[in-house]
Design an enzyme around this catalytic site. Structure first.
Site, short mmCIF file in Angstrom:
data_model
loop_
_atom_site.label_atom_id
_atom_site.label_comp_id
_atom_site.label_asym_id
_atom_site.label_seq_id
_atom_site.Cartn_x
_atom_site.Cartn_y
_atom_site.Cartn_z
N LYS A 1 -6.90 3.49 -3.14
CA LYS A 1 -7.26 3.44 -1.72
C LYS A 1 -7.48 4.85 -1.19
CE LYS A 1 -5.06 2.10 2.70
NZ LYS A 1 -3.91 1.40 3.30
N ASP B 1 0.86 -1.19 0.00
CA ASP B 1 0.00 0.00 0.00
C ASP B 1 0.90 1.23 0.00
OD1 ASP B 1 -1.89 -1.98 0.41
OD2 ASP B 1 -3.01 -0.86 1.93
N LYS C 1 -10.12 0.30 -2.23
CA LYS C 1 -9.97 -0.02 -0.81
C LYS C 1 -10.35 1.20 0.01
CE LYS C 1 -6.61 -1.28 2.79
NZ LYS C 1 -5.27 -1.83 3.09
#
Length: 220
Positions: free
Chosen positions: A151, A89, A180
């Site tokens: 995300k 991430d 996400k």
């Protein structure tokens, strides 16, 4: 839908101890979460503890500011993969996005995708710092760079995911990549809102509370 498999069980506080890492690993194994998301310094330990488990190891790159150089992010990614990370991430260069230096933003993401060597890459755009058009552009750049997810948030910038932002991101990227939601997803109600808005992964430190809410929900 297996709700547990949507959850990245997350502990990214700077003061996280080995005891706390053990706790989230044990919880992730018990509830069959998709992953544990930990800072890079904990990746090797988490990977060793989860070697006999389906639970993946997720870590963060250029976190939480996104202001590291591209070369640094790429090296961090290679190091994390070598230590056993399954998913990455990363945080975008937010200032570059706001400057309109879109090539720089995309190249930053592409460098991490390349360094990840086929491992899942999720790109944190920090929605709380962006306006509508910037969220759209950041999502488009994430898709163009070949990442797997866009995300919402780090959880460190004073705000987290909203259903409105998740829907905007999903509408922008379509079926090509996933979304996400993270930051402020604390209970079953929050979880359901994000999933309904289009999120297929949830980053939360409250994974256990979410699952307990599901167990208590008579409709489950």
């Amino acid at each position: 839908m297996n709700s547990a498999k949507l959850i990245d069980h997350t502990l990214l506080k700077p003061e996280s101890t080995r005891t706390q890492i053990d706790q989230i690993i044990d919880e992730a194994k018990a509830y069959h979460f998709k992953s544990v998301c930990v800072n890079p310094t904990h990746v090797k330990y988490a990977a060793e503890r989860l070697a006999d488990s389906e639970v993946l190891v997720c870590t963060v790159i250029g976190f939480p500011l996104g202001a590291s150089t591209t070369a640094t992010k790429a090296f961090e990614t290679e190091d994390a993969i070598q230590n056993g990370a399954d998913e990455i991430d990363m945080v975008i260069n937010i200032g570059a996005l706001k400057d309109g230096r879109f090539d720089d933003v995309q190249q930053d993401i592409e460098a991490v995708v390349k360094a990840a060597k086929g491992h899942t890459v999720k790109v944190i755009i920090e929605t709380v710092l962006l306006d509508h058009d910037e969220i759209v552009k950041a999502s488009e750049l994430t898709k163009a760079a070949g990442a797997d997810f866009v995300k919402t948030s780090t959880g460190f910038a004073g705000g987290g995911a909203t259903a409105e932002d998740v829907k905007l991101m999903k509408d922008t990227v379509g079926a090509d990549i996933e979304v996400k939601a993270s930051g402020g997803v604390r209970n079953l109600e929050d979880f359901n809102k994000m999933v309904e808005a289009g999120a297929t992964r949830i980053g939360a430190s409250a994974g256990v509370q979410i699952m307990q809410g599901l167990e208590a929900d008579s409709d489950y």
